[in-house]
Enzyme design. Structure first.
Site, PDB file in Angstrom:
ATOM      1  N   ASN A  49      -4.871   2.437 -13.579  1.00  0.00           N
ATOM      2  CA  ASN A  49      -3.934   1.601 -12.876  1.00  0.00           C
ATOM      3  C   ASN A  49      -2.556   1.883 -12.922  1.00  0.00           C
ATOM      4  OD1 ASN A  49      -3.000  -1.166 -11.620  1.00  0.00           O
ATOM      5  ND2 ASN A  49      -2.499  -1.806 -13.660  1.00  0.00           N
ATOM      6  N   GLY A  92       0.721  -1.173  -0.011  1.00  0.00           N
ATOM      7  CA  GLY A  92      -0.008  -0.104   0.101  1.00  0.00           C
ATOM      8  C   GLY A  92       0.961   1.377   0.100  1.00  0.00           C
ATOM      9  N   SER A  93       2.178   1.236  -0.457  1.00  0.00           N
ATOM     10  CA  SER A  93       2.899   2.684  -0.515  1.00  0.00           C
ATOM     11  C   SER A  93       2.096   3.310  -1.377  1.00  0.00           C
ATOM     12  CB  SER A  93       4.260   2.221  -0.797  1.00  0.00           C
ATOM     13  OG  SER A  93       4.399   1.768  -2.172  1.00  0.00           O
ATOM     14  N   ASN A  94       1.817   2.894  -2.763  1.00  0.00           N
ATOM     15  CA  ASN A  94       0.928   3.917  -3.498  1.00  0.00           C
ATOM     16  C   ASN A  94      -0.390   4.410  -2.841  1.00  0.00           C
ATOM     17  OD1 ASN A  94       2.163   4.295  -6.461  1.00  0.00           O
ATOM     18  ND2 ASN A  94       2.588   1.830  -6.045  1.00  0.00           N
ATOM     19  N   HIS A 145       1.416   0.528 -13.286  1.00  0.00           N
ATOM     20  CA  HIS A 145       2.223  -0.855 -13.377  1.00  0.00           C
ATOM     21  C   HIS A 145       3.771  -0.655 -13.457  1.00  0.00           C
ATOM     22  CE1 HIS A 145       2.262  -5.031 -14.891  1.00  0.00           C
ATOM     23  NE2 HIS A 145       3.274  -4.368 -15.961  1.00  0.00           N
ATOM     24  N   ILE A 196      -7.761  -9.749 -11.350  1.00  0.00           N
ATOM     25  CA  ILE A 196      -8.355  -9.015 -12.756  1.00  0.00           C
ATOM     26  C   ILE A 196      -9.796  -8.777 -12.607  1.00  0.00           C
ATOM     27  CG2 ILE A 196      -8.377  -9.431 -15.089  1.00  0.00           C
ATOM     28  CD1 ILE A 196      -5.821 -11.211 -14.966  1.00  0.00           C
TER      29      ILE A 196
HETATM   30  C1  GAR Z   1       3.642  -1.355  -7.350  1.00  0.00           C
HETATM   31  O1  GAR Z   1       5.003  -1.713  -7.975  1.00  0.00           O
HETATM   32  C2  GAR Z   1       2.733  -1.489  -8.503  1.00  0.00           C
HETATM   33  O2  GAR Z   1       3.187  -0.954  -9.712  1.00  0.00           O
HETATM   34  C3  GAR Z   1       2.458  -2.959  -8.588  1.00  0.00           C
HETATM   35  O3  GAR Z   1       2.220  -3.436  -7.415  1.00  0.00           O
HETATM   36  C4  GAR Z   1       3.255  -2.639  -6.443  1.00  0.00           C
HETATM   37  C5  GAR Z   1       2.403  -2.368  -5.240  1.00  0.00           C
HETATM   38  O4  GAR Z   1       3.079  -1.533  -4.534  1.00  0.00           O
HETATM   39  N1  GAR Z   1       1.315  -3.285  -9.494  1.00  0.00           N
HETATM   40  C6  GAR Z   1       1.141  -4.249 -10.352  1.00  0.00           C
HETATM   41  O5  GAR Z   1       2.254  -4.971 -10.566  1.00  0.00           O
HETATM   42  C7  GAR Z   1       0.029  -4.505 -11.040  1.00  0.00           C
HETATM   43  N2  GAR Z   1       0.018  -5.208 -12.195  1.00  0.00           N
HETATM   44  P1  GAR Z   1       2.355  -0.952  -3.264  1.00  0.00           P
HETATM   45  O6  GAR Z   1       1.427  -1.977  -2.493  1.00  0.00           O
HETATM   46  O7  GAR Z   1       3.527  -0.636  -2.211  1.00  0.00           O
HETATM   47  O8  GAR Z   1       1.707   0.205  -3.751  1.00  0.00           O
END
Ligand code: GAR
Length: 205
Positions: free
Chosen positions: A125, A33-35, A127, A110
């Site tokens: 999204n 969940g950093s994003n 990616h 998905i």
């Molecule tokens: C991020 O790197 C995001 O781009 C990726 O998962 C990670 C989540 O990090 N998403 C995918 O691979 C989707 N296809 P986070 O939980 O720290 O935000």
């Protein structure tokens, strides 16, 4: 009426009005969940076009769910064992909460064609690759095995085809000889945190 009190009432009213102009958004997560945290912080600044009022996850193991408690945002879990049923429940929840925009942030399920259609054009999204290269999982590993000089991240519209919708913004990141999987993933994630808010502003303006 007392001038100070009048000022306070005006400020409150303005804040409410500004708040109302923001687009009610849900963030879907599966992991750390950093994003999500980054988007919550972004949503609180004045120039942000979104307010985050719901966090959805497919797993209670998603560490990012702690930000729901920390920032007092409603969270809901749907196990996706029965995809059709979970999506039906999510759609009615989104309707109830008057949410009109969805940001996927490390959401590892998905979404069905039907769900995407119902939320047409309003799901984006992030990616961790330079799409259209390396759709799907293990992007960094594949980029490094292929001796790519650049990795990157992309914010794109979600369509029924995996990681294939229109690209909103993209950031290229150099892979150096010193990089390994961990350092590359860290570098890309840091850029994701810059890219996602900028892409949201671009997409919604
Ligand atoms: C991020 O790197 C995001 O781009 C990726 O998962 C990670 C989540 O990090 N998403 C995918 O691979 C989707 N296809 P986070 O939980 O720290 O935000």
């Amino acid at each position: 009426m007392d001038k100070l009190l009048l000022g306070k009432i005006r400020l409150n009213l303005m804040e409410k009005l500004t708040g109302l102009r923001k687009i009610k958004t849900a963030v879907f997560i599966s992991g750390s969940g950093s994003n999500l945290k980054n988007l919550i912080i972004f949503s609180k600044i004045k120039k942000s076009p979104i307010s985050i009022s719901l966090i959805v996850s497919n797993t209670y193991k998603a560490k990012g769910l702690k930000y729901a408690n920390q920032y007092k945002i409603k969270k809901k879990l749907f196990n996706f064992n029965d995809i059709k049923n979970s999506e039906k429940k999510i759609l009615s929840l989104l309707k109830r909460e008057k949410i009109s925009f969805i940001c996927l942030a490390g959401f590892m399920k998905i979404l069905s064609k039907n769900f995407i259609k119902k939320f047409d054009g309003n799901i984006i999204n992030i990616h961790p690759s330079l799409l259209p290269k390396y759709r799907g999982l293990n992007t960094h590993q594949r980029a490094m095995s292929n001796k790519e000089s650049f990795a990157g991240c992309t914010v794109h519209c979600v369509t029924e085809k995996l990681d294939s919708g229109n690209i909103i913004m993209q950031k290229k990141i150099k892979i150096t000889s010193k990089d390994n999987l961990t350092s590359l993933a860290k570098k890309v994630l840091k850029e994701e945190h810059r890219l996602y808010p900028a892409a949201i502003i671009k997409f919604l303006s």
